[in-house]
Design a protein around this motif. Structure first.
Motif, PDB file in Angstrom:
ATOM      1  N   PRO A  67      67.845  77.057 -23.093  1.00 53.05           N
ATOM      2  CA  PRO A  67      67.916  75.717 -22.488  1.00 53.05           C
ATOM      3  C   PRO A  67      67.185  74.577 -23.209  1.00 53.05           C
ATOM      4  CG  PRO A  67      66.214  77.003 -21.408  1.00 53.05           C
ATOM      5  CD  PRO A  67      66.670  77.801 -22.591  1.00 53.05           C
ATOM      6  N   PRO A  68      67.277  74.413 -24.523  1.00 49.20           N
ATOM      7  CA  PRO A  68      66.627  73.238 -25.116  1.00 49.20           C
ATOM      8  C   PRO A  68      67.365  71.935 -24.795  1.00 49.20           C
ATOM      9  CG  PRO A  68      67.468  74.719 -26.826  1.00 49.20           C
ATOM     10  CD  PRO A  68      67.990  75.202 -25.532  1.00 49.20           C
ATOM     11  N   VAL A  69      66.650  70.826 -24.980  1.00 49.30           N
ATOM     12  CA  VAL A  69      67.293  69.507 -24.930  1.00 49.30           C
ATOM     13  C   VAL A  69      67.187  68.909 -26.329  1.00 49.30           C
ATOM     14  CG1 VAL A  69      67.164  67.173 -24.002  1.00 49.30           C
ATOM     15  CG2 VAL A  69      66.853  69.118 -22.500  1.00 49.30           C
ATOM     16  N   VAL A  70      68.300  68.462 -26.863  1.00 52.60           N
ATOM     17  CA  VAL A  70      68.330  67.916 -28.220  1.00 52.60           C
ATOM     18  C   VAL A  70      68.920  66.507 -28.158  1.00 52.60           C
ATOM     19  CG1 VAL A  70      69.192  68.241 -30.553  1.00 52.60           C
ATOM     20  CG2 VAL A  70      68.662  70.235 -29.159  1.00 52.60           C
ATOM     21  N   ILE A 110      78.606  64.400 -32.782  1.00 54.41           N
ATOM     22  CA  ILE A 110      78.386  65.227 -31.582  1.00 54.41           C
ATOM     23  C   ILE A 110      79.717  65.795 -31.085  1.00 54.41           C
ATOM     24  CG2 ILE A 110      78.439  63.215 -30.018  1.00 54.41           C
ATOM     25  CD1 ILE A 110      76.301  66.348 -29.541  1.00 54.41           C
ATOM     26  N   LEU A 111      80.815  65.034 -31.272  1.00 54.64           N
ATOM     27  CA  LEU A 111      82.102  65.543 -30.798  1.00 54.64           C
ATOM     28  C   LEU A 111      82.612  66.699 -31.656  1.00 54.64           C
ATOM     29  CD1 LEU A 111      83.906  62.335 -29.555  1.00 54.64           C
ATOM     30  CD2 LEU A 111      82.837  64.145 -28.258  1.00 54.64           C
ATOM     31  N   SER A 112      82.057  66.843 -32.869  1.00 52.55           N
ATOM     32  CA  SER A 112      82.452  68.011 -33.658  1.00 52.55           C
ATOM     33  C   SER A 112      81.924  69.286 -33.019  1.00 52.55           C
ATOM     34  CB  SER A 112      81.931  67.886 -35.093  1.00 52.55           C
ATOM     35  OG  SER A 112      80.547  68.140 -35.128  1.00 52.55           O
ATOM     36  N   LEU A 113      80.961  69.162 -32.100  1.00 49.52           N
ATOM     37  CA  LEU A 113      80.435  70.333 -31.384  1.00 49.52           C
ATOM     38  C   LEU A 113      80.987  70.409 -29.962  1.00 49.52           C
ATOM     39  CD1 LEU A 113      76.759  70.388 -32.579  1.00 49.52           C
ATOM     40  CD2 LEU A 113      78.534  72.025 -33.056  1.00 49.52           C
ATOM     41  N   ARG A 114      82.078  69.687 -29.729  1.00 51.85           N
ATOM     42  CA  ARG A 114      82.670  69.624 -28.408  1.00 51.85           C
ATOM     43  C   ARG A 114      82.891  71.005 -27.806  1.00 51.85           C
ATOM     44  NH1 ARG A 114      88.837  68.003 -28.114  1.00 51.85           N
ATOM     45  NH2 ARG A 114      88.827  70.018 -29.122  1.00 51.85           N
ATOM     46  N   ASP A 115      83.369  71.942 -28.605  1.00 52.44           N
ATOM     47  CA  ASP A 115      83.768  73.248 -28.077  1.00 52.44           C
ATOM     48  C   ASP A 115      82.700  74.318 -28.271  1.00 52.44           C
ATOM     49  OD1 ASP A 115      86.097  71.994 -27.463  1.00 52.44           O
ATOM     50  OD2 ASP A 115      87.130  72.663 -29.266  1.00 52.44           O
ATOM     51  N   GLN A 173      76.050  64.539 -23.112  1.00 52.20           N
ATOM     52  CA  GLN A 173      76.007  63.316 -22.312  1.00 52.20           C
ATOM     53  C   GLN A 173      75.985  62.118 -23.249  1.00 52.20           C
ATOM     54  OE1 GLN A 173      72.661  63.782 -19.621  1.00 52.20           O
ATOM     55  NE2 GLN A 173      74.038  64.495 -18.022  1.00 52.20           N
ATOM     56  N   PHE A 174      76.682  61.051 -22.864  1.00 50.93           N
ATOM     57  CA  PHE A 174      76.676  59.812 -23.637  1.00 50.93           C
ATOM     58  C   PHE A 174      75.787  58.809 -22.922  1.00 50.93           C
ATOM     59  CE2 PHE A 174      81.116  61.369 -24.533  1.00 50.93           C
ATOM     60  CZ  PHE A 174      80.807  61.864 -25.783  1.00 50.93           C
ATOM     61  N   LEU A 222      71.363  71.010 -23.583  1.00 52.90           N
ATOM     62  CA  LEU A 222      71.920  69.687 -23.288  1.00 52.90           C
ATOM     63  C   LEU A 222      71.682  68.779 -24.482  1.00 52.90           C
ATOM     64  CD1 LEU A 222      73.028  67.571 -21.189  1.00 52.90           C
ATOM     65  CD2 LEU A 222      70.652  67.085 -20.663  1.00 52.90           C
ATOM     66  N   PHE A 223      72.714  68.062 -24.900  1.00 54.22           N
ATOM     67  CA  PHE A 223      72.620  67.131 -26.017  1.00 54.22           C
ATOM     68  C   PHE A 223      72.926  65.720 -25.523  1.00 54.22           C
ATOM     69  CE2 PHE A 223      72.753  69.746 -30.092  1.00 54.22           C
ATOM     70  CZ  PHE A 223      72.393  70.932 -29.465  1.00 54.22           C
ATOM     71  N   PRO A 224      71.912  64.961 -25.099  1.00 50.88           N
ATOM     72  CA  PRO A 224      72.171  63.558 -24.772  1.00 50.88           C
ATOM     73  C   PRO A 224      72.354  62.769 -26.066  1.00 50.88           C
ATOM     74  CG  PRO A 224      69.978  64.283 -24.018  1.00 50.88           C
ATOM     75  CD  PRO A 224      70.492  65.305 -24.961  1.00 50.88           C
ATOM     76  N   ALA A 225      73.466  62.035 -26.167  1.00 47.41           N
ATOM     77  CA  ALA A 225      73.783  61.344 -27.422  1.00 47.41           C
ATOM     78  C   ALA A 225      73.829  59.845 -27.198  1.00 47.41           C
ATOM     79  CB  ALA A 225      75.127  61.825 -27.957  1.00 47.41           C
TER      80      ALA A 225
END
Lengths: 200, 114, 432
Positions: C109-112, C133-138, C144-145, C172-175
């Motif tokens: 569970p990291p946040v990046v 970030i969308l390259s890691l979509r899948d 989160q944007f 979770l990757f807030p971008a």
């Protein structure tokens, strides 16, 4: 902060090392402390070389939230850190209305600006050198220019008014940010506020 | 706490009560991720796979324990009393790594008579 | 107690990230700099030694030699039960990709925080573009944007409540847009330490599913044969994404109740959608600017609404459909290009897919717009033009033509040769 203007857009033209990007941020901090509801500072990051032309923007909103992150195209107030920037493309020729604050100790050809622009000059380089306000050998211009900005007026249909910034706030922020040099910065700001000249 | 979660909690906290093989039967039994719990012989009796059986000649053995260190399956152990190595033939696959690495060449690979 | 140096005032977006990580009480930060993320890790390296923080928390700040190692460090610390944080962007994220898949596979569970940046390939660019970030979509991560500086702080603080929830356990990757938010400054309020700790999920000595203990050894990443449970474990990740939808909503509701500010329901943020006839749907800073465009367009008589997609993975199907069913003329504005996809945009393709599966939304008109790539400004006039295009579609029944429409997608801001391109200006900004 009760006037009807939605957002003041301020553009800073400087040279790398003169502190234009810091000035945009400091202006936001001062305005926020002086009661503006929302502020936004936008540095345009290029190759940050000492001496290269730099642009930075501040948006100050008395009432509403700022939602537009785009750079300013038509500034209400243009602050120019160095008279040698004037002939460069995108500096004097990009001014369409509003107020211009220029750092110079010389006379100025007012015809390069649009007719209804208000023009102010202030010799902040001289002030900084006089007070020995230097950073790595270069005179610091940003706080003195913001000091001058407190006296600068903006004009539109609703009349003339200043931005409502206080020298006291500048002192508070300068002391917090620059520690021992804060007092000197504040002195320079006070001198700049006294020496600012309204040309038109 | 559901039954499945209780089981997992038990596995988590207690090494002795771990099952020999993780006995998931369906999607709904699975824990969060593919975590395996190391227990002896979790891949079954791999001793059956052997064609050649390593046999140690204790008279030539100098107790260097190279075989113990090289065994890829951890089937060689050291007897605390005698100091000689012992091979668990239930799980030894007969790969011969121990024989190859023995500096005294005291491990023979003998053909199994099954 | 040492008085904090900063509690409220204009703050750069990257500094907001750094303060949020510290206030969320992280244990381990791994770091490697990359433009435009650099100031996050620079600020964190200062903060971990500042008295305000050292007197109450210990943060292990590990400087790595690459983003791949940053990812590996997060994975290692996270296995051991530590609360972990880092930030990266663009090429750095691409280099970290392998470890990102490890995070989701091992359910860590990291946040990046991601300061989105144009992908270089070649055509060097460091400015905002969500292509990275969308390259890691899948990959199974939650995306989160973020659209404002305060939201950066709030989202990272909320982040660990979502990722460490027992139903979720996914990173979770807030971008947020590089330079658009990372280097600009806007007022941010920090939450005082005690109040933040009451909100942030209490720490546990170890996670329920992985741990590091010599007495109770585990093995992660064993080989799984095709006939065994590989498929099921992949579906488990999808299940966790689905579980995250209510968790994100609940976390946002609790945050709003506690601190009095919120961002929609955490998944989407509507603006003047109640009486709108057309809808501007977007994400990130552009979508916040769309709210200004809506206000301007309403002055001209166009009844528009704006909908900001805040959480992209998990995809908030129900919430989007709720608005699309009411307002069936939708412009989807994206700041990323999915080459060769049906519309050129990942989000608009997804939205068309959910409309197709719902009988009541099947006839909705989804118009894809792509623009602002590599940090080009998207101007208010261009967004108002999007609203006008939707009205033309509504009145005439078919998508109108523009010079910048190709393959049924509008390429906002396309240089069509009508206006002189200011080459001097590029020189003026320097030659990066």
């Amino acid at each position: 902060m009760t006037d009807g203007k939605i957002i003041y857009e301020i553009t800073m033209h400087g040279r790398g090392g003169q502190g234009a990007i810091t000035a945009a941020l400091l202006l936001c901090e001062i305005a926020y402390a002086d009661g503006y509801k929302d502020v936004l500072s936008i540095p345009k990051i290029g190759a940050e070389r000492r001496g290269a032309p730099i642009k930075a923007f501040s948006k100050l909103s008395p009432k509403n939230a700022i939602k537009n992150y785009s750079a300013t195209e038509d500034a209400d107030i243009t602050i120019i850190f160095d008279p040698t920037l004037l002939p460069l493309p995108g500096v004097a020729d990009a001014i369409k209305h509003g107020t211009v604050l220029l750092n110079t100790n010389k006379d100025l050809d007012l015809n390069i600006f649009p007719k209804d622009c208000k023009i102010y000059t202030v010799p902040v380089t001289d002030i900084a050198l006089e007070l020995n306000l230097l950073a790595s050998g270069y005179p610091i211009l940003n706080i003195p220019l913001l000091g001058a900005l407190t006296k600068v007026k903006y004009k539109d249909e609703q009349g003339e008014r200043t931005l409502g910034l206080n020298l006291d706030t500048i002192k508070k922020i300068a002391l917090k940010k620059f520690g021992s040099k804060g007092e000197l910065n504040y002195q320079a700001a006070v001198m700049a506020a006294e020496q600012v000249k309204e040309l038109r | 706490m559901t039954e499945e979660k209780k089981n997992w909690e038990l596995l988590r906290m207690n090494r002795e009560k771990r099952p020999k093989v993780q006995n998931w039967t369906s999607y709904w039994d699975l824990p969060y991720g593919p975590v395996s719990l190391p227990v002896k012989g979790s891949a079954g009796r791999t001793g059956d796979w052997r064609t050649f059986r390593p046999v140690v000649d204790n008279e030539k053995c100098i107790k260097c324990y190279f075989c113990y260190m090289y065994c890829p399956e951890g089937t060689i152990s050291v007897n605390d009393e005698t100091g000689f190595v012992e091979i668990d033939y239930n799980y030894c696959k007969g790969c011969g790594v121990c024989a190859t690495n023995c500096p005294k060449e005291c491990i023979d690979m003998e053909k199994e008579n099954k | 107690m040492v008085k904090p140096k900063f509690m409220e005032g204009p703050l750069k977006g990257n500094f907001a990230s750094a303060y949020a990580a510290m206030d969320a009480d992280v244990d381990v930060i791994t770091a490697y700099p990359i433009t435009p993320q650099t100031t996050v890790v620079e600020k964190l390296s200062e903060l971990v030694g500042e008295e305000e923080f050292t007197e109450r928390q210990h943060v292990e700040y590990v400087r790595m030699e690459s983003e791949h190692s940053v990812g590996a460090g997060l994975v290692g610390a996270s296995y051991a039960g530590a609360r972990t944080f880092t930030a990266t962007a663009g090429q750095g994220l691409l280099y970290m990709t392998e470890m990102v898949h490890w995070m989701t596979g091992a359910r860590l569970p990291p946040v990046v925080a991601i300061q989105t940046r144009g992908i270089t390939g070649p055509g060097w660019n460091i400015w905002a573009d969500y292509g990275d970030i969308l390259s890691l979509r899948d990959s199974g991560i939650m995306i989160q944007f973020i659209a404002s500086h305060q939201e950066i702080y709030d989202s990272i603080l909320q982040g660990f409540n979502i990722t460490e929830h027992p139903d979720v356990f996914l990173p979770l990757f807030p971008a947020y847009g590089g330079f658009v938010l990372s280097h600009t400054a806007k007022p941010v309020k920090r939450i005082p330490w005690e109040e933040a700790q009451k909100f942030v999920r209490p720490k546990t000595p170890e996670w329920p599913h992985v741990w590091v203990d010599g007495e109770r050894p585990i093995m992660s990443n064993a080989l799984i044969m095709p006939q065994n449970f590989y498929t099921e474990f992949r579906i488990k990740i999808h299940e966790a994404q689905m579980n995250a939808i209510p968790v994100i909503k609940d976390t946002m509701a609790e945050f709003e109740k506690t601190f009095g500010r919120g961002y929609g329901n955490g998944l989407v943020v509507p603006y003047k959608c109640d009486d709108a006839e057309v809808l501007l749907l977007g994400y990130g800073g552009n979508a916040l600017q769309a709210e200004d465009a809506v206000d301007k367009a309403r002055e001209q008589g166009y009844k528009a609404g704006a909908l900001r997609l805040r959480t992209y993975r998990p995809f908030p199907k129900e919430d989007l459909l709720h608005y699309i069913k009411k307002i069936p003329y939708v412009a989807v504005m994206e700041r990323a290009l999915a080459f060769g996809s049906p519309t050129g945009g990942a989000v608009s393709t997804d939205i068309m897919a959910i409309c197709q599966r719902d009988p009541k939304a099947r006839n909705a008109h989804i118009v894809p717009f792509i623009g602002g790539l590599g940090g080009r400004d998207v101007f208010l006039d261009e967004q108002i033009d999007q609203i006008k295009i939707l009205y033309e579609l509504k009145e005439k029944g078919e998508v109108p033509d523009r010079k910048y429409k190709m393959w049924d997608t509008f390429w906002t801001g396309l240089i069509t040769g009508d206006k002189k391109v200011e080459v001097e200006n590029q020189e003026y900004f320097g030659d990066i």
